[in-house]
Design a protein around this motif. Sequence first.
Motif, PDB file in Angstrom:
ATOM      1  N   ASN B  28       0.848  -1.141  -0.008  1.00 44.05           N
ATOM      2  CA  ASN B  28      -0.003  -0.107   0.071  1.00 44.05           C
ATOM      3  C   ASN B  28       0.833   1.430  -0.060  1.00 44.05           C
ATOM      4  OD1 ASN B  28      -2.515   1.064  -0.258  1.00 44.05           O
ATOM      5  ND2 ASN B  28      -2.699   1.532   1.927  1.00 44.05           N
ATOM      6  N   HIS B  29       2.039   1.335  -0.812  1.00 44.55           N
ATOM      7  CA  HIS B  29       2.731   2.384  -0.820  1.00 44.55           C
ATOM      8  C   HIS B  29       2.352   3.246  -1.921  1.00 44.55           C
ATOM      9  CE1 HIS B  29       6.590  -0.028   0.829  1.00 44.55           C
ATOM     10  NE2 HIS B  29       5.864   0.234   1.897  1.00 44.55           N
ATOM     11  N   ASN B  30       2.359   4.528  -1.673  1.00 42.47           N
ATOM     12  CA  ASN B  30       1.957   5.826  -2.410  1.00 42.47           C
ATOM     13  C   ASN B  30       3.170   5.805  -3.556  1.00 42.47           C
ATOM     14  OD1 ASN B  30      -0.470   6.355  -1.645  1.00 42.47           O
ATOM     15  ND2 ASN B  30       0.373   7.644  -0.118  1.00 42.47           N
ATOM     16  N   TYR B  31       4.336   5.842  -3.134  1.00 41.84           N
ATOM     17  CA  TYR B  31       5.298   6.187  -4.067  1.00 41.84           C
ATOM     18  C   TYR B  31       5.923   4.778  -4.669  1.00 41.84           C
ATOM     19  CZ  TYR B  31       5.571  10.805  -1.995  1.00 41.84           C
ATOM     20  OH  TYR B  31       5.221  12.017  -1.296  1.00 41.84           O
ATOM     21  N   MET B  32       6.113   4.889  -6.127  1.00 42.72           N
ATOM     22  CA  MET B  32       6.635   3.715  -6.910  1.00 42.72           C
ATOM     23  C   MET B  32       7.757   4.408  -7.776  1.00 42.72           C
ATOM     24  SD  MET B  32       3.679   1.158  -7.338  1.00 42.72           S
ATOM     25  CE  MET B  32       4.888  -0.222  -7.633  1.00 42.72           C
ATOM     26  N   TYR B  33       8.807   3.828  -8.287  1.00 40.24           N
ATOM     27  CA  TYR B  33       9.680   4.266  -8.971  1.00 40.24           C
ATOM     28  C   TYR B  33      10.175   3.033  -9.895  1.00 40.24           C
ATOM     29  CZ  TYR B  33      10.201   7.332  -5.161  1.00 40.24           C
ATOM     30  OH  TYR B  33       9.755   8.393  -4.162  1.00 40.24           O
ATOM     31  N   TRP B  34      10.781   3.407 -11.100  1.00 39.73           N
ATOM     32  CA  TRP B  34      11.451   2.696 -12.033  1.00 39.73           C
ATOM     33  C   TRP B  34      13.147   3.202 -12.219  1.00 39.73           C
ATOM     34  CZ3 TRP B  34      10.960  -2.051 -13.611  1.00 39.73           C
ATOM     35  CH2 TRP B  34       9.483  -2.414 -13.557  1.00 39.73           C
ATOM     36  N   TYR B  35      13.911   2.479 -12.131  1.00 37.02           N
ATOM     37  CA  TYR B  35      15.419   2.706 -12.086  1.00 37.02           C
ATOM     38  C   TYR B  35      15.835   1.818 -13.343  1.00 37.02           C
ATOM     39  CZ  TYR B  35      15.388   5.211  -7.688  1.00 37.02           C
ATOM     40  OH  TYR B  35      15.084   6.053  -6.631  1.00 37.02           O
ATOM     41  N   ARG B  36      16.922   2.147 -13.834  1.00 34.32           N
ATOM     42  CA  ARG B  36      17.782   1.338 -14.806  1.00 34.32           C
ATOM     43  C   ARG B  36      19.279   1.289 -14.009  1.00 34.32           C
ATOM     44  NH1 ARG B  36      18.506   3.016 -20.907  1.00 34.32           N
ATOM     45  NH2 ARG B  36      20.353   1.620 -20.452  1.00 34.32           N
ATOM     46  N   LEU B  45      17.044   7.016 -12.320  1.00 38.29           N
ATOM     47  CA  LEU B  45      15.717   7.091 -12.328  1.00 38.29           C
ATOM     48  C   LEU B  45      15.049   7.376 -13.626  1.00 38.29           C
ATOM     49  CD1 LEU B  45      13.139   7.227 -10.275  1.00 38.29           C
ATOM     50  CD2 LEU B  45      13.447   9.750 -10.073  1.00 38.29           C
ATOM     51  N   ILE B  46      14.099   6.330 -13.902  1.00 36.91           N
ATOM     52  CA  ILE B  46      13.539   6.637 -15.346  1.00 36.91           C
ATOM     53  C   ILE B  46      12.184   7.481 -15.051  1.00 36.91           C
ATOM     54  CG2 ILE B  46      12.495   5.354 -17.271  1.00 36.91           C
ATOM     55  CD1 ILE B  46      14.292   2.896 -16.258  1.00 36.91           C
ATOM     56  N   TYR B  47      11.357   6.890 -14.189  1.00 34.24           N
ATOM     57  CA  TYR B  47      10.026   7.608 -13.883  1.00 34.24           C
ATOM     58  C   TYR B  47       9.737   7.247 -12.433  1.00 34.24           C
ATOM     59  CZ  TYR B  47       8.199   9.083 -18.653  1.00 34.24           C
ATOM     60  OH  TYR B  47       7.996   9.658 -19.882  1.00 34.24           O
ATOM     61  N   TYR B  48       8.809   8.043 -12.017  1.00 29.59           N
ATOM     62  CA  TYR B  48       8.131   7.707 -10.733  1.00 29.59           C
ATOM     63  C   TYR B  48       6.773   8.209 -10.595  1.00 29.59           C
ATOM     64  CZ  TYR B  48       8.950  12.754  -9.400  1.00 29.59           C
ATOM     65  OH  TYR B  48       9.106  14.094  -9.353  1.00 29.59           O
ATOM     66  N   SER B  49       6.181   7.770  -9.564  1.00 28.93           N
ATOM     67  CA  SER B  49       4.651   8.140  -9.342  1.00 28.93           C
ATOM     68  C   SER B  49       4.460   8.241  -7.726  1.00 28.93           C
ATOM     69  CB  SER B  49       3.916   6.861  -9.834  1.00 28.93           C
ATOM     70  OG  SER B  49       2.404   7.097  -9.217  1.00 28.93           O
ATOM     71  N   VAL B  50       3.631   9.373  -7.205  1.00 26.32           N
ATOM     72  CA  VAL B  50       3.742   9.586  -6.069  1.00 26.32           C
ATOM     73  C   VAL B  50       2.007   9.008  -5.727  1.00 26.32           C
ATOM     74  CG1 VAL B  50       4.984  11.727  -6.146  1.00 26.32           C
ATOM     75  CG2 VAL B  50       2.503  12.043  -6.328  1.00 26.32           C
ATOM     76  N   GLY B  51       1.377   8.503  -6.572  1.00 25.20           N
ATOM     77  CA  GLY B  51      -0.010   7.966  -6.307  1.00 25.20           C
ATOM     78  C   GLY B  51      -0.648   7.807  -7.511  1.00 25.20           C
ATOM     79  N   ALA B  52      -1.524   6.800  -7.280  1.00 24.87           N
ATOM     80  CA  ALA B  52      -2.504   6.721  -8.778  1.00 24.87           C
ATOM     81  C   ALA B  52      -2.862   7.699  -9.308  1.00 24.87           C
ATOM     82  CB  ALA B  52      -3.715   5.704  -8.234  1.00 24.87           C
ATOM     83  N   GLY B  53      -2.647   7.654 -10.661  1.00 23.56           N
ATOM     84  CA  GLY B  53      -2.845   8.786 -11.594  1.00 23.56           C
ATOM     85  C   GLY B  53      -1.953   9.641 -11.804  1.00 23.56           C
TER      86      GLY B  53
END
Lengths: 114, 114
Positions: B28-36, B45-53
């Motif tokens: 149930n984490h709000n923050y998600m990240y993609w790294y290479r 860091l490629i992209y990240y998200s601080v919550g749905a949408g």
Amino acid sequence: AQTVTQSQPEMSVQEAETVTLSCTYDTSESNYYLFWYKQPPSRQMILVIRQEAYKQQNATENRFSVNFQKAAKSFSLKISDSQLGDTAMYFCAFIWGGSEKLVFGKGTKLTVNP
Amino acid sequence: NAGVTQTPKFRILKIGQSMTLQCTQDMNHNYMYWYRQDPGMGLKLIYYSVGAGITDKGEVPNGYNVSRSTTEDFPLRLELAAPSQTSVYFCASGVLGSGANVLTFGAGSRLTVL
């Protein structure tokens, strides 16, 4: 810009000895957090230890401890009684309060020799 | 508790093909990240998200797209794969703020573009 510098690309240590990995960072923020992550050959990123900047006491986790020098912006990792399983890449990372992104150093490859 | 699950673990693509790397977390984490992570290098860091949408670009977003329709899922899409996208990709999730700021990483996805 916030940056993290690990000046030692590679290090080696004999089993049971102590080794220190260096990390410096650059920030104008006062509220921030510092981390050391371990990446063994399996590639899994594992949190080793974390330090809150507002805490003066250095963090410790079993054989792992840090030397946090806030004025010098230095955050070194000491591994005591090194074990073969400590062989890994070690990444220093930083995040400041209100930020959404961790900043990683380029890593130090540590080899523990038998 | 599975943590962060990435699929596939390995994939070989031909130049110009497209694919999606899947990432799911059950914390149930709000923050998600993609790294290479390129060979011998740190994490970018490629992209990240601080919550749905809500998504935002990191430092190396070109050639990738993301979406975040649910809290749990954060897929990374590669369009028109190029050899420069050969890398290991890590998804991570976390809770940021005082007392937290720790990321949990998936096991990584190794992508080769030939």
